[in-house]
Design a protein around this motif. Structure first.
Motif, PDB file in Angstrom:
ATOM      1  N   UNK A  17       0.982  -1.174   0.104  1.00 24.60           N
ATOM      2  CA  UNK A  17       0.001  -0.027  -0.013  1.00 24.60           C
ATOM      3  C   UNK A  17       0.870   1.163   0.126  1.00 24.60           C
ATOM      4  N   UNK A  18       1.835   1.179   0.768  1.00 23.95           N
ATOM      5  CA  UNK A  18       3.051   2.122   0.625  1.00 23.95           C
ATOM      6  C   UNK A  18       4.177   1.530   1.159  1.00 23.95           C
ATOM      7  N   UNK A  19       5.394   2.152   1.100  1.00 23.61           N
ATOM      8  CA  UNK A  19       6.610   1.577   1.704  1.00 23.61           C
ATOM      9  C   UNK A  19       7.050   2.820   2.397  1.00 23.61           C
TER      10      UNK A  19
ATOM     11  N   UNK B 132      35.450   4.835   5.768  1.00 24.73           N
ATOM     12  CA  UNK B 132      34.692   5.891   4.865  1.00 24.73           C
ATOM     13  C   UNK B 132      33.257   5.809   5.494  1.00 24.73           C
ATOM     14  N   UNK B 133      32.860   6.986   5.581  1.00 22.44           N
ATOM     15  CA  UNK B 133      31.504   7.074   5.908  1.00 22.44           C
ATOM     16  C   UNK B 133      30.461   6.602   5.057  1.00 22.44           C
ATOM     17  N   UNK B 134      29.375   6.034   5.393  1.00 21.05           N
ATOM     18  CA  UNK B 134      28.465   5.187   4.580  1.00 21.05           C
ATOM     19  C   UNK B 134      26.981   5.740   4.689  1.00 21.05           C
ATOM     20  N   UNK B 135      26.193   5.804   3.865  1.00 23.78           N
ATOM     21  CA  UNK B 135      24.825   6.019   4.094  1.00 23.78           C
ATOM     22  C   UNK B 135      24.304   4.680   3.693  1.00 23.78           C
ATOM     23  N   UNK B 136      23.576   3.979   4.677  1.00 22.43           N
ATOM     24  CA  UNK B 136      22.920   2.664   4.534  1.00 22.43           C
ATOM     25  C   UNK B 136      21.564   2.781   4.362  1.00 22.43           C
ATOM     26  N   UNK B 137      20.730   2.047   3.381  1.00 21.85           N
ATOM     27  CA  UNK B 137      19.369   2.111   3.386  1.00 21.85           C
ATOM     28  C   UNK B 137      18.601   1.058   3.338  1.00 21.85           C
ATOM     29  N   UNK B 138      17.474   0.798   3.507  1.00 19.31           N
ATOM     30  CA  UNK B 138      16.562  -0.294   2.917  1.00 19.31           C
ATOM     31  C   UNK B 138      14.973   0.060   2.844  1.00 19.31           C
ATOM     32  N   UNK B 139      14.390  -0.253   1.946  1.00 22.06           N
ATOM     33  CA  UNK B 139      13.158   0.141   1.699  1.00 22.06           C
ATOM     34  C   UNK B 139      12.166  -0.976   2.088  1.00 22.06           C
ATOM     35  N   UNK B 140      11.070  -0.912   3.042  1.00 21.54           N
ATOM     36  CA  UNK B 140      10.399  -1.915   3.705  1.00 21.54           C
ATOM     37  C   UNK B 140       8.942  -1.541   3.115  1.00 21.54           C
TER      38      UNK B 140
ATOM     39  N   UNK C  17      23.173  17.748   2.331  1.00 23.01           N
ATOM     40  CA  UNK C  17      22.935  17.421   1.102  1.00 23.01           C
ATOM     41  C   UNK C  17      23.154  16.107   0.525  1.00 23.01           C
ATOM     42  N   UNK C  18      24.165  15.453   1.184  1.00 18.32           N
ATOM     43  CA  UNK C  18      24.521  14.000   0.611  1.00 18.32           C
ATOM     44  C   UNK C  18      23.220  13.122   1.304  1.00 18.32           C
ATOM     45  N   UNK C  19      22.634  13.436   2.252  1.00 22.92           N
ATOM     46  CA  UNK C  19      21.247  12.756   2.816  1.00 22.92           C
ATOM     47  C   UNK C  19      20.143  13.103   1.813  1.00 22.92           C
ATOM     48  N   UNK C  20      19.962  14.323   1.355  1.00 24.81           N
ATOM     49  CA  UNK C  20      18.945  14.760   0.626  1.00 24.81           C
ATOM     50  C   UNK C  20      19.270  14.026  -0.909  1.00 24.81           C
ATOM     51  N   UNK C  21      20.299  13.821  -1.436  1.00 21.27           N
ATOM     52  CA  UNK C  21      20.676  13.351  -2.678  1.00 21.27           C
ATOM     53  C   UNK C  21      20.297  11.819  -2.583  1.00 21.27           C
ATOM     54  N   UNK C  22      20.688  11.049  -1.508  1.00 20.78           N
ATOM     55  CA  UNK C  22      20.391   9.666  -1.602  1.00 20.78           C
ATOM     56  C   UNK C  22      19.014   9.467  -1.594  1.00 20.78           C
ATOM     57  N   UNK C  23      18.087  10.094  -0.734  1.00 19.44           N
ATOM     58  CA  UNK C  23      16.531  10.075  -0.716  1.00 19.44           C
ATOM     59  C   UNK C  23      16.021  10.186  -2.058  1.00 19.44           C
ATOM     60  N   UNK C  24      16.455  11.379  -2.550  1.00 26.91           N
ATOM     61  CA  UNK C  24      15.754  11.881  -3.826  1.00 26.91           C
ATOM     62  C   UNK C  24      15.972  10.664  -4.883  1.00 26.91           C
ATOM     63  N   UNK C  25      17.182  10.027  -4.841  1.00 26.45           N
ATOM     64  CA  UNK C  25      17.443   8.761  -5.940  1.00 26.45           C
ATOM     65  C   UNK C  25      16.318   7.644  -5.421  1.00 26.45           C
ATOM     66  N   UNK C  26      16.242   7.395  -4.216  1.00 23.66           N
ATOM     67  CA  UNK C  26      15.603   6.270  -3.788  1.00 23.66           C
ATOM     68  C   UNK C  26      14.156   6.540  -4.242  1.00 23.66           C
ATOM     69  N   UNK C  27      13.467   7.614  -3.973  1.00 26.48           N
ATOM     70  CA  UNK C  27      12.114   7.977  -4.462  1.00 26.48           C
ATOM     71  C   UNK C  27      11.863   7.720  -5.621  1.00 26.48           C
ATOM     72  N   UNK C  28      12.881   7.957  -6.497  1.00 27.58           N
ATOM     73  CA  UNK C  28      12.696   7.859  -7.940  1.00 27.58           C
ATOM     74  C   UNK C  28      12.351   6.436  -8.259  1.00 27.58           C
TER      75      UNK C  28
ATOM     76  N   UNK D 113      11.125   4.472  -5.843  1.00 29.97           N
ATOM     77  CA  UNK D 113      10.000   3.756  -4.777  1.00 29.97           C
ATOM     78  C   UNK D 113       9.227   4.978  -4.559  1.00 29.97           C
ATOM     79  N   UNK D 114       8.289   5.317  -5.610  1.00 27.95           N
ATOM     80  CA  UNK D 114       7.575   6.501  -5.248  1.00 27.95           C
ATOM     81  C   UNK D 114       6.404   6.386  -4.182  1.00 27.95           C
ATOM     82  N   UNK D 115       6.217   5.360  -3.676  1.00 30.59           N
ATOM     83  CA  UNK D 115       5.025   5.342  -2.772  1.00 30.59           C
ATOM     84  C   UNK D 115       5.540   5.097  -1.388  1.00 30.59           C
ATOM     85  N   UNK D 116       7.004   5.797  -1.545  1.00 31.62           N
ATOM     86  CA  UNK D 116       7.194   5.848   0.116  1.00 31.62           C
ATOM     87  C   UNK D 116       6.615   6.920   0.803  1.00 31.62           C
ATOM     88  N   UNK D 117       6.188   6.686   2.128  1.00 31.32           N
ATOM     89  CA  UNK D 117       5.144   7.557   2.788  1.00 31.32           C
ATOM     90  C   UNK D 117       5.733   8.034   3.906  1.00 31.32           C
ATOM     91  N   UNK D 118       6.887   7.308   4.746  1.00 37.10           N
ATOM     92  CA  UNK D 118       7.492   7.586   5.779  1.00 37.10           C
ATOM     93  C   UNK D 118       9.093   7.340   5.758  1.00 37.10           C
TER      94      UNK D 118
END
Length: 340
Positions: free
Chosen positions: A80-82, A94-102, A122-133, A135-140
């Motif tokens: 229904x959403x992710x 090396x610092x990493x941004x790790x993510x998972x879509x549930x 800006x690093x976090x903003x850029x990663x979220x923008x890429x993930x949303x492309x 997975x467009x139904x992410x709601x949280x």
């Protein structure tokens, strides 16, 4: 804070009851759901119809009966959403941004890591923008931060200095229009471990981390409730009275062999304050073969009958992500669960 149980809140709680039943008992009927939740048939019928129209609940083939009218069966729409869980990992060079879509039953749809030479908002903003492309139904969105978080909105202090004093949740919600929560790294991990263990009764646990060249931290759950404290400072064990200067502590935290006195004092203090049934140790300064010596030295201070189970987790990655997912889902559903 007192919760006002108005009509809107009662409806949210009733819908959450239905969600839990449909997620855990797929294929149930309205009568079955009403029986498990304790809701009236009329309430259950109205809320289920509303959830079906919204697409949150799916109608399955009707129940086959030997005589009588077949009953409609229901299943939760896990997509229904992710939910996006993302955290800053500064354990390695090396610092990493790790993510998972549930999805909404906790299954991971995608998992990835981005390594950054320099970490900032800006690093976090850029990663979220890429993930949303993708997975467009992410709601949280739930974001884990190695630092002190105020009201799950504002980064007060952070091990990544460029992120200190940043109202990140507000920025991201304005940018993407998606509910966003921030959580301290150890709090999120403690919640994830607690959920994974599925304790039958409300338990008390502590997760304590000792990472090379970093001050220690912890996440604490007391009787099933995450302990944040008056200003969200609970768990900052680096500020315990170790009788050493910060410079001396930094030197001790550079090698496993010199960290043991700090580990023992931290654990002894935790036991004396919250009396947990389990303490989970993690971090690059601890190994499995250190546990016997840690246990022995702690027992010199704490009587055996008060000793918790002390266990080691080499990786907290999956628990960290699960904790962020749990917090985000509870926030989005308007859940009034006492736990966490």
């Amino acid at each position: 804070m007192q919760i006002t149980y108005n009509t809107s809140n009662v409806k949210k709680m009733n819908m959450e009851l239905i969600r839990v039943v449909i997620k855990t008992m797929p294929g149930n009927t309205k009568a079955g759901i009403a029986a498990v939740t304790g809701l009236s048939h009329a309430t259950c019928n109205n809320l289920l119809n509303e959830m079906v129209v919204a697409g949150e609940v799916l109608e399955l083939d009707k129940e086959n009966k030997s005589g009588g009218r077949p009953s409609q069966r229901y299943e939760y729409n896990s997509n229904f959403f992710n939910i996006l869980s993302l955290y800053i990992d500064n354990d390695s060079k090396k610092t990493a941004l790790r993510y998972a879509v549930f999805n909404l039953i906790g299954e991971i749809l995608e998992e990835e890591a981005f390594y950054k030479e320099h970490m900032d908002y800006q690093s976090i903003d850029d990663v979220i923008a890429q993930v949303l492309q993708k997975h467009p139904v992410i709601k949280a969105i739930g974001i884990g931060i190695p630092g002190v978080i105020l009201k799950q909105r504002f980064i007060h202090t952070c091990d990544v200095q460029s992120l200190s004093d940043c109202p990140m949740a507000n920025h991201l919600e304005k940018r993407f229009g998606i509910k966003t929560l921030l959580e301290n790294d150890m709090n999120a991990t403690a919640i994830g471990i607690y959920q994974e263990q599925d304790y039958e009764e409300e338990a008390s646990i502590a997760v304590m981390t000792f990472i090379k060249d970093n001050f220690p931290g912890s996440g604490i759950i007391v009787n099933g409730h995450i302990l944040r404290g008056y200003t969200n400072f609970a768990g900052e064990i680096a500020f315990l009275p170790y009788d050493r200067t910060r410079q001396q502590m930094e030197e001790m935290l550079s090698e496993s062999s010199t960290t043991l006195p700090l580990i023992v004092k931290s654990i002894s203090s935790m036991i004396a304050i919250i009396n947990p049934e389990t303490i989970i140790l993690t971090g690059t300064l601890i190994t499995e073969n250190m546990l016997d010596e840690i246990q022995r030295q702690v027992e010199e201070v704490i009587a055996k009958e008060h000793m918790p189970h002390i266990i080691f987790k080499e990786s907290i990655h999956k628990f960290y992500l699960k904790g962020l997912m749990t917090i985000s889902m509870n926030n989005l559903s308007g859940s009034f669960k006492a736990k966490l």
